[in-house]
Write a protein that holds these residues in place. Structure first.
Motif, PDB file in Angstrom:
ATOM      1  N   THR A  90       0.831  -1.201   0.000  1.00 34.01           N
ATOM      2  CA  THR A  90       0.000   0.000   0.000  1.00 34.01           C
ATOM      3  C   THR A  90       0.869   1.255   0.000  1.00 34.01           C
ATOM      4  OG1 THR A  90      -1.644  -1.224   1.281  1.00 34.01           O
ATOM      5  CG2 THR A  90      -1.938   1.143   1.133  1.00 34.01           C
ATOM      6  N   LEU A  91       1.963   1.229   0.744  1.00 37.44           N
ATOM      7  CA  LEU A  91       2.892   2.362   0.763  1.00 37.44           C
ATOM      8  C   LEU A  91       3.517   2.593  -0.609  1.00 37.44           C
ATOM      9  CD1 LEU A  91       4.675   1.845   4.203  1.00 37.44           C
ATOM     10  CD2 LEU A  91       3.159   3.735   3.566  1.00 37.44           C
ATOM     11  N   LEU A  92       3.747   1.520  -1.368  1.00 31.82           N
ATOM     12  CA  LEU A  92       4.355   1.663  -2.686  1.00 31.82           C
ATOM     13  C   LEU A  92       3.431   2.350  -3.690  1.00 31.82           C
ATOM     14  CD1 LEU A  92       6.193  -1.759  -3.068  1.00 31.82           C
ATOM     15  CD2 LEU A  92       7.196   0.484  -2.641  1.00 31.82           C
ATOM     16  N   PHE A 131       2.113   5.160  -3.221  1.00 31.05           N
ATOM     17  CA  PHE A 131       2.423   6.593  -3.166  1.00 31.05           C
ATOM     18  C   PHE A 131       3.482   6.994  -4.188  1.00 31.05           C
ATOM     19  CE2 PHE A 131       0.328   5.874   0.846  1.00 31.05           C
ATOM     20  CZ  PHE A 131      -0.365   7.054   1.092  1.00 31.05           C
ATOM     21  N   PRO A 132       4.681   6.373  -4.186  1.00 29.85           N
ATOM     22  CA  PRO A 132       5.680   6.786  -5.180  1.00 29.85           C
ATOM     23  C   PRO A 132       5.257   6.526  -6.619  1.00 29.85           C
ATOM     24  CG  PRO A 132       6.420   4.819  -4.001  1.00 29.85           C
ATOM     25  CD  PRO A 132       5.228   5.344  -3.274  1.00 29.85           C
ATOM     26  N   VAL A 133       4.482   5.468  -6.849  1.00 38.24           N
ATOM     27  CA  VAL A 133       4.033   5.198  -8.218  1.00 38.24           C
ATOM     28  C   VAL A 133       3.060   6.291  -8.676  1.00 38.24           C
ATOM     29  CG1 VAL A 133       2.857   3.572  -9.737  1.00 38.24           C
ATOM     30  CG2 VAL A 133       4.373   2.720  -7.946  1.00 38.24           C
ATOM     31  N   SER A 134       2.152   6.696  -7.802  1.00 35.76           N
ATOM     32  CA  SER A 134       1.210   7.767  -8.148  1.00 35.76           C
ATOM     33  C   SER A 134       1.952   9.079  -8.401  1.00 35.76           C
ATOM     34  CB  SER A 134       0.194   7.957  -7.017  1.00 35.76           C
ATOM     35  OG  SER A 134      -0.571   6.778  -6.820  1.00 35.76           O
ATOM     36  N   ILE A 135       2.945   9.368  -7.579  1.00 37.28           N
ATOM     37  CA  ILE A 135       3.738  10.597  -7.760  1.00 37.28           C
ATOM     38  C   ILE A 135       4.511  10.540  -9.075  1.00 37.28           C
ATOM     39  CG2 ILE A 135       5.649  11.948  -6.824  1.00 37.28           C
ATOM     40  CD1 ILE A 135       4.688  11.096  -4.017  1.00 37.28           C
ATOM     41  N   ALA A 136       5.043   9.368  -9.415  1.00 38.94           N
ATOM     42  CA  ALA A 136       5.789   9.227 -10.669  1.00 38.94           C
ATOM     43  C   ALA A 136       4.894   9.450 -11.884  1.00 38.94           C
ATOM     44  CB  ALA A 136       6.431   7.839 -10.731  1.00 38.94           C
ATOM     45  N   ILE A 137       3.645   9.010 -11.824  1.00 42.37           N
ATOM     46  CA  ILE A 137       2.705   9.255 -12.922  1.00 42.37           C
ATOM     47  C   ILE A 137       2.543  10.751 -13.148  1.00 42.37           C
ATOM     48  CG2 ILE A 137       0.286   9.012 -13.630  1.00 42.37           C
ATOM     49  CD1 ILE A 137       0.254   6.306 -12.221  1.00 42.37           C
ATOM     50  N   PHE A 138       2.498  11.510 -12.066  1.00 43.14           N
ATOM     51  CA  PHE A 138       2.391  12.973 -12.176  1.00 43.14           C
ATOM     52  C   PHE A 138       3.701  13.588 -12.647  1.00 43.14           C
ATOM     53  CE2 PHE A 138       3.316  16.984  -9.933  1.00 43.14           C
ATOM     54  CZ  PHE A 138       2.399  17.817 -10.564  1.00 43.14           C
ATOM     55  N   GLN A 139       4.801  13.163 -12.053  1.00 42.66           N
ATOM     56  CA  GLN A 139       6.097  13.753 -12.365  1.00 42.66           C
ATOM     57  C   GLN A 139       6.501  13.546 -13.824  1.00 42.66           C
ATOM     58  OE1 GLN A 139       8.076  15.681 -10.674  1.00 42.66           O
ATOM     59  NE2 GLN A 139       7.129  15.637  -8.653  1.00 42.66           N
ATOM     60  N   LEU A 140       6.145  12.409 -14.391  1.00 47.30           N
ATOM     61  CA  LEU A 140       6.508  12.120 -15.773  1.00 47.30           C
ATOM     62  C   LEU A 140       5.518  12.706 -16.776  1.00 47.30           C
ATOM     63  CD1 LEU A 140       7.768   8.432 -15.427  1.00 47.30           C
ATOM     64  CD2 LEU A 140       9.120  10.534 -15.596  1.00 47.30           C
ATOM     65  N   GLY A 141       4.507  13.410 -16.296  1.00 45.61           N
ATOM     66  CA  GLY A 141       3.594  14.111 -17.183  1.00 45.61           C
ATOM     67  C   GLY A 141       2.454  13.297 -17.733  1.00 45.61           C
ATOM     68  N   SER A 158      -4.818  10.994  -2.003  1.00 38.55           N
ATOM     69  CA  SER A 158      -5.914  10.879  -1.028  1.00 38.55           C
ATOM     70  C   SER A 158      -6.461   9.457  -1.005  1.00 38.55           C
ATOM     71  CB  SER A 158      -7.028  11.868  -1.374  1.00 38.55           C
ATOM     72  OG  SER A 158      -6.552  13.203  -1.355  1.00 38.55           O
ATOM     73  N   LEU A 159      -6.610   8.854  -2.179  1.00 34.90           N
ATOM     74  CA  LEU A 159      -7.081   7.468  -2.249  1.00 34.90           C
ATOM     75  C   LEU A 159      -6.077   6.510  -1.605  1.00 34.90           C
ATOM     76  CD1 LEU A 159      -8.539   7.302  -5.875  1.00 34.90           C
ATOM     77  CD2 LEU A 159      -9.824   7.181  -3.733  1.00 34.90           C
ATOM     78  N   ALA A 160      -4.788   6.765  -1.825  1.00 30.91           N
ATOM     79  CA  ALA A 160      -3.767   5.900  -1.229  1.00 30.91           C
ATOM     80  C   ALA A 160      -3.765   6.021   0.291  1.00 30.91           C
ATOM     81  CB  ALA A 160      -2.389   6.252  -1.794  1.00 30.91           C
ATOM     82  N   ILE A 161      -3.991   7.226   0.801  1.00 29.68           N
ATOM     83  CA  ILE A 161      -4.091   7.420   2.258  1.00 29.68           C
ATOM     84  C   ILE A 161      -5.294   6.663   2.806  1.00 29.68           C
ATOM     85  CG2 ILE A 161      -4.533   9.136   4.070  1.00 29.68           C
ATOM     86  CD1 ILE A 161      -2.914  11.136   2.385  1.00 29.68           C
ATOM     87  N   PHE A 162      -6.403   6.761   2.087  1.00 27.80           N
ATOM     88  CA  PHE A 162      -7.613   6.032   2.470  1.00 27.80           C
ATOM     89  C   PHE A 162      -7.353   4.527   2.527  1.00 27.80           C
ATOM     90  CE2 PHE A 162     -11.050   3.519   0.458  1.00 27.80           C
ATOM     91  CZ  PHE A 162     -12.034   3.633   1.426  1.00 27.80           C
ATOM     92  N   TYR A 163      -6.687   3.997   1.526  1.00 28.93           N
ATOM     93  CA  TYR A 163      -6.355   2.571   1.457  1.00 28.93           C
ATOM     94  C   TYR A 163      -5.385   2.195   2.581  1.00 28.93           C
ATOM     95  CZ  TYR A 163      -5.627  -1.821  -1.164  1.00 28.93           C
ATOM     96  OH  TYR A 163      -5.580  -3.129  -1.575  1.00 28.93           O
ATOM     97  N   LEU A 164      -4.370   3.053   2.785  1.00 32.94           N
ATOM     98  CA  LEU A 164      -3.361   2.789   3.804  1.00 32.94           C
ATOM     99  C   LEU A 164      -3.967   2.775   5.203  1.00 32.94           C
ATOM    100  CD1 LEU A 164      -0.391   2.421   4.646  1.00 32.94           C
ATOM    101  CD2 LEU A 164      -0.183   4.925   4.631  1.00 32.94           C
ATOM    102  N   LYS A 203     -12.940  -4.970   6.183  1.00 34.81           N
ATOM    103  CA  LYS A 203     -12.893  -3.540   5.864  1.00 34.81           C
ATOM    104  C   LYS A 203     -11.790  -3.230   4.861  1.00 34.81           C
ATOM    105  CE  LYS A 203     -14.829  -1.916  10.254  1.00 34.81           C
ATOM    106  NZ  LYS A 203     -14.570  -1.137  11.504  1.00 34.81           N
ATOM    107  N   LEU A 204     -10.630  -3.876   5.032  1.00 31.41           N
ATOM    108  CA  LEU A 204      -9.536  -3.685   4.072  1.00 31.41           C
ATOM    109  C   LEU A 204      -9.933  -4.204   2.702  1.00 31.41           C
ATOM    110  CD1 LEU A 204      -6.632  -2.921   3.395  1.00 31.41           C
ATOM    111  CD2 LEU A 204      -5.908  -5.152   4.256  1.00 31.41           C
ATOM    112  N   MET A 205     -10.652  -5.310   2.665  1.00 32.16           N
ATOM    113  CA  MET A 205     -11.103  -5.866   1.397  1.00 32.16           C
ATOM    114  C   MET A 205     -12.017  -4.881   0.664  1.00 32.16           C
ATOM    115  SD  MET A 205     -13.347  -9.337   0.750  1.00 32.16           S
ATOM    116  CE  MET A 205     -14.798  -8.607   1.553  1.00 32.16           C
ATOM    117  N   PHE A 206     -12.972  -4.304   1.380  1.00 30.89           N
ATOM    118  CA  PHE A 206     -13.888  -3.354   0.745  1.00 30.89           C
ATOM    119  C   PHE A 206     -13.183  -2.049   0.376  1.00 30.89           C
ATOM    120  CE2 PHE A 206     -17.310  -5.965   2.723  1.00 30.89           C
ATOM    121  CZ  PHE A 206     -18.035  -6.204   1.562  1.00 30.89           C
ATOM    122  N   ALA A 207     -12.199  -1.647   1.188  1.00 36.65           N
ATOM    123  CA  ALA A 207     -11.417  -0.455   0.834  1.00 36.65           C
ATOM    124  C   ALA A 207     -10.659  -0.684  -0.468  1.00 36.65           C
ATOM    125  CB  ALA A 207     -10.448  -0.113   1.968  1.00 36.65           C
ATOM    126  N   SER A 208     -10.126  -1.894  -0.646  1.00 34.67           N
ATOM    127  CA  SER A 208      -9.417  -2.213  -1.882  1.00 34.67           C
ATOM    128  C   SER A 208     -10.367  -2.241  -3.077  1.00 34.67           C
ATOM    129  CB  SER A 208      -8.701  -3.560  -1.742  1.00 34.67           C
ATOM    130  OG  SER A 208      -9.637  -4.629  -1.654  1.00 34.67           O
TER     131      SER A 208
END
Length: 222
Positions: free
Chosen positions: A83-85, A87-97, A109-115, A132-137
């Protein structure tokens, strides 16, 4: 017992296949970033299911990771780590345009919700928290795709958000595609509801009919 980790790789390939079919290449980094999202989303998702139904899996002879993880330490670790991973993947999608600021804010925000649900499961590895984790996923992944799509559309129509710029004819095509998808979703929804209503209305009659046939055979044989 590590079939979850191995199986997550082919389970995350659909974005790769779709991107390759559209672009004709498998070298674009955006393709592999989306692969990473599905890969790291999938492991906590399946871990939660396997923990909740670990007794059923064991009874059926399936060796899932929780089978040998009595206290759930490994299950919780993989759930939190993957779940922590996200975050960097989402940021990389933004950083690479590949997406804009709207995507970055909402995907984080979604990753925080999942985490959050992953942390609660790690603190107390109960069946309730696994559920609860299953439904969050289940909520996370479709919302992620919606956020990415909306960011793409809003970026195209120049709402002062970083995004892609396409010619007007490609914009018209994208909007017509969106309209077609919404109509398709609505049609599927109507069909499913029709089937459910029909089955609910006919099922008792069908059961009574076959029950009558069985009863008639029993009476005939007496």
């Amino acid at each position: 017992a590590y079939n979850i980790l191995v199986g997550a790789i082919p389970g995350a390939l659909p974005p790769v296949g779709g991107w390759a079919a559209a672009s004709g290449t498998i070298s674009d980094p955006g393709m592999w970033l989306l692969f990473g999202i599905v890969l790291f989303w999938q492991i906590p998702h399946v871990m939660a299911i396997a923990w909740k139904y670990k007794d059923d899996y064991s009874s059926a002879g399936f060796k899932m990771l929780p089978k040998n993880d009595v206290k759930g330490y490994k299950t919780a670790f993989y759930a939190i780590f993957c779940t922590l991973l996200l975050f960097p993947v989402s940021i990389a999608i933004f950083q690479l345009g590949f997406a804009g600021l709207l995507f970055l804010i909402l995907s984080i925000s979604l990753a925080i919700f999942y985490l959050w649900f992953g942390i609660r499961f790690a603190q107390d590895r109960s069946l309730i928290n696994a559920r609860k984790l299953m439904f969050a996923s289940i909520a996370y992944l479709p919302l992620f795709w919606v956020v990415l799509f909306l960011d793409r559309v809003l970026g195209i129509i120049h709402l002062e958000l970083p995004g892609f710029n396409l010619p007007s004819e490609e914009l018209d095509f994208l909007l017509s595609l969106l309209e077609l998808q919404l109509k398709g979703i609505l049609l599927i929804f109507i069909i499913i509801n029709g089937i459910l209503l029909l089955s609910c209305s006919l099922l008792p009659s069908v059961i009574n009919f076959f029950g009558f046939l069985v009863l008639s055979d029993d009476l005939t044989s007496i």
